[in-house]
Design a protein around this motif. Structure first.
Motif, short mmCIF file in Angstrom:
data_model
loop_
_atom_site.label_atom_id
_atom_site.label_comp_id
_atom_site.label_asym_id
_atom_site.label_seq_id
_atom_site.Cartn_x
_atom_site.Cartn_y
_atom_site.Cartn_z
N THR A 6 -20.03 -13.88 -4.32
CA THR A 6 -20.85 -13.10 -5.25
C THR A 6 -20.08 -11.90 -5.76
OG1 THR A 6 -22.90 -13.82 -4.19
CG2 THR A 6 -22.99 -11.81 -5.51
N ASP A 7 -19.42 -11.17 -4.84
CA ASP A 7 -18.62 -10.01 -5.24
C ASP A 7 -17.48 -10.45 -6.17
OD1 ASP A 7 -20.21 -8.37 -3.73
OD2 ASP A 7 -18.81 -8.22 -2.05
N ALA A 8 -16.84 -11.57 -5.83
CA ALA A 8 -15.74 -12.06 -6.66
C ALA A 8 -16.22 -12.36 -8.07
CB ALA A 8 -15.12 -13.29 -6.03
N GLY A 9 -17.41 -12.93 -8.17
CA GLY A 9 -17.97 -13.23 -9.49
C GLY A 9 -18.20 -11.99 -10.31
N LEU A 10 -18.44 -10.86 -9.64
CA LEU A 10 -18.63 -9.57 -10.31
C LEU A 10 -17.32 -8.84 -10.54
CD1 LEU A 10 -21.75 -8.39 -8.27
CD2 LEU A 10 -21.74 -9.23 -10.62
N GLY A 11 -16.22 -9.47 -10.13
CA GLY A 11 -14.91 -8.83 -10.30
C GLY A 11 -14.56 -7.89 -9.17
N ILE A 12 -15.34 -7.94 -8.07
CA ILE A 12 -15.08 -7.09 -6.91
C ILE A 12 -14.35 -7.90 -5.86
CG2 ILE A 12 -16.12 -5.66 -5.11
CD1 ILE A 12 -18.64 -5.52 -6.92
N GLN A 13 -13.14 -7.50 -5.52
CA GLN A 13 -12.40 -8.24 -4.51
C GLN A 13 -11.46 -7.30 -3.77
OE1 GLN A 13 -10.66 -11.15 -7.09
NE2 GLN A 13 -8.91 -9.89 -7.60
N ALA A 14 -11.28 -7.58 -2.51
CA ALA A 14 -10.37 -6.78 -1.70
C ALA A 14 -8.96 -7.33 -1.88
CB ALA A 14 -10.79 -6.83 -0.23
N GLU A 15 -8.07 -6.52 -2.42
CA GLU A 15 -6.69 -6.96 -2.64
C GLU A 15 -5.96 -6.98 -1.31
OE1 GLU A 15 -4.23 -8.84 -4.60
OE2 GLU A 15 -5.59 -7.79 -5.95
N LEU A 16 -5.39 -8.13 -0.96
CA LEU A 16 -4.66 -8.25 0.29
C LEU A 16 -3.30 -7.59 0.20
CD1 LEU A 16 -5.21 -11.90 1.58
CD2 LEU A 16 -6.15 -9.79 2.51
N GLU A 17 -2.89 -6.94 1.26
CA GLU A 17 -1.57 -6.31 1.35
C GLU A 17 -0.87 -6.81 2.60
OE1 GLU A 17 -0.20 -4.48 -0.89
OE2 GLU A 17 -1.91 -3.98 -2.18
N LEU A 18 0.40 -7.14 2.47
CA LEU A 18 1.20 -7.54 3.63
C LEU A 18 1.33 -6.35 4.57
CD1 LEU A 18 2.71 -10.19 4.31
CD2 LEU A 18 4.79 -9.11 3.47
N PRO A 19 1.24 -6.56 5.88
CA PRO A 19 1.37 -5.42 6.81
C PRO A 19 2.75 -4.79 6.72
CG PRO A 19 1.42 -7.51 7.99
CD PRO A 19 1.03 -7.84 6.58
N PRO A 20 2.84 -3.50 7.04
CA PRO A 20 4.15 -2.83 7.02
C PRO A 20 5.17 -3.54 7.90
CG PRO A 20 2.37 -1.25 7.38
CD PRO A 20 1.77 -2.62 7.50
N ALA A 21 6.42 -3.45 7.52
CA ALA A 21 7.48 -4.18 8.22
C ALA A 21 7.52 -3.83 9.71
CB ALA A 21 8.82 -3.90 7.57
N HIS A 22 7.25 -2.57 10.06
CA HIS A 22 7.36 -2.18 11.46
C HIS A 22 6.23 -2.75 12.31
CE1 HIS A 22 4.54 0.91 9.98
NE2 HIS A 22 4.15 1.05 11.24
N LEU A 23 5.19 -3.30 11.66
CA LEU A 23 4.08 -3.89 12.40
C LEU A 23 4.13 -5.42 12.39
CD1 LEU A 23 1.06 -1.67 11.29
CD2 LEU A 23 2.37 -1.53 13.42
N ALA A 24 5.14 -5.97 11.72
CA ALA A 24 5.21 -7.43 11.57
C ALA A 24 6.42 -7.98 12.31
CB ALA A 24 5.29 -7.79 10.09
N HIS A 25 6.16 -9.05 13.05
CA HIS A 25 7.22 -9.73 13.80
C HIS A 25 7.57 -11.03 13.08
CE1 HIS A 25 9.60 -11.35 17.03
NE2 HIS A 25 8.75 -12.33 17.25
N VAL A 26 8.83 -11.21 12.73
CA VAL A 26 9.26 -12.42 12.03
C VAL A 26 9.33 -13.58 13.02
CG1 VAL A 26 11.07 -13.51 10.66
CG2 VAL A 26 10.59 -11.07 10.36
N LEU A 27 8.59 -14.65 12.70
CA LEU A 27 8.58 -15.83 13.54
C LEU A 27 9.47 -16.96 13.00
CD1 LEU A 27 4.74 -16.09 14.32
CD2 LEU A 27 6.53 -15.02 15.71
N GLU A 28 9.66 -16.97 11.68
CA GLU A 28 10.42 -18.06 11.09
C GLU A 28 10.99 -17.62 9.74
OE1 GLU A 28 9.85 -22.92 10.91
OE2 GLU A 28 8.30 -21.61 11.71
N TYR A 29 12.13 -18.24 9.39
CA TYR A 29 12.76 -17.97 8.10
C TYR A 29 12.67 -19.20 7.22
CZ TYR A 29 14.63 -13.65 10.05
OH TYR A 29 14.74 -12.40 10.61
#
Length: 288
Positions: A193-216
């Motif tokens: 419903t929110d999306a239909g109204l143009g309301i959406q939470a924009e996703l952001e990738l977590p900061p590099a220091h909080l992310a652990h790389v599992l695969e390349y």
């Protein structure tokens, strides 16, 4: 099948959202039944996907039958009356879900909101008939479409279908295997419903220091991250171009993401959104 119109508040709100989305895109979206205009829809789909050895993506006679059966052929027309987008949906047994077979817009109009207007029209069409879910499949490697489906519309995916159509020979899929994610769109949810109204939470990738790389990935850059219990998986920037220029690399991407998604879904995760940079959010059970 019974496709009784329902004038409930959710259906009315969806109709208002669909009208507003069409207005913003500068189009009129209608349920198309006219025989000659259905031929135009066939031609539009060919202009988008090209012809395969099997013929048009959806041929005129099938479009005519779908429309005649009371299912949905949505068509978007510009202010000048030119067809610029179309979407086709059928109703699953029991009438509780619409299955969207195809949706596309004329090349060159992808950033004008026509596709969003078409999907909102399909949502309103479904809810007006008491249908509260829509499903379809999409290529997990096409990050632009994935973001549209999972972030902008509010759908989610927890099923990965290997080589869903077999090897495809149209101009977009370029003889690659046709792995697909299955999108599930809860049409009456607050998120939708929110999306239909143009309301959406924009996703952001977590900061590099909080992310652990599992695969390349095949490009030697991180493709799978873990951060605070959430997995993040990156799709290639332009898989359509890569399939044309380097089919082997494209196949490597497909196999890698196939393994990641199947493992994530087997553990109870689901794809709940995509960042602008093409990173899927793979949320654990219990996460929003």
């Amino acid at each position: 099948m019974s496709l009784t119109l329902d004038a409930g508040p959710t259906a009315l709100q969806a109709a208002e959202s669909a009208t507003a989305a069409a207005s913003r895109a500068g189009v009129l979206v209608v349920d198309e039944h006219d025989r000659d205009r259905l031929r135009d829809v066939e031609a539009l789909l060919i202009a988008i996907w090209g012809m395969s050895p099997h013929g048009a993506p959806i041929p005129f006679d099938l479009l005519r039958s779908i429309s005649h059966a009371g299912c949905n052929v949505s068509a978007a027309y510009s202010q000048a009356g030119h067809l610029c987008g179309a979407a086709v949906g059928i109703v699953s047994p029991g009438g509780r879900s619409t299955y969207s077979l195809i949706a596309g817009v004329l090349p060159g109009t992808g950033d004008k909101g026509v596709g969003f207007a078409l999907k909102q029209h399909q949502r309103a069409w479904s809810l007006a008939r008491g249908i509260d879910t829509m499903t379809w499949t999409f290529d997990p490697l096409v990050s632009r479409n994935a973001r549209f489906n999972l972030t902008k519309l509010g759908a989610h995916a927890s099923e990965y279908a290997r080589n869903f159509y077999g090897e495809m020979q149209d101009e977009i899929n370029a003889n690659d295997e046709s792995d697909r994610l299955v999108a599930v769109w809860p049409l009456s949810s607050q998120r939708s419903t929110d999306a239909g109204l143009g309301i959406q939470a924009e996703l952001e990738l977590p900061p590099a220091h909080l992310a652990h790389v599992l695969e390349y990935g095949p490009d030697s850059l991180p493709v799978l991250l873990e951060s605070e219990g959430t997995l993040w998986c990156r799709a290639p920037k332009d898989i359509v171009a890569l399939r044309s220029s380097n089919p082997d690399a494209a196949a490597q991407w497909r196999v890698l993401l196939r393994e990641i998604f199947e493992s994530a879904f087997a553990s109870g995760r689901r794809a709940s959104g995509v960042t602008r940079g093409g990173w899927y959010r793979l949320a654990a059970a219990g996460q929003a």
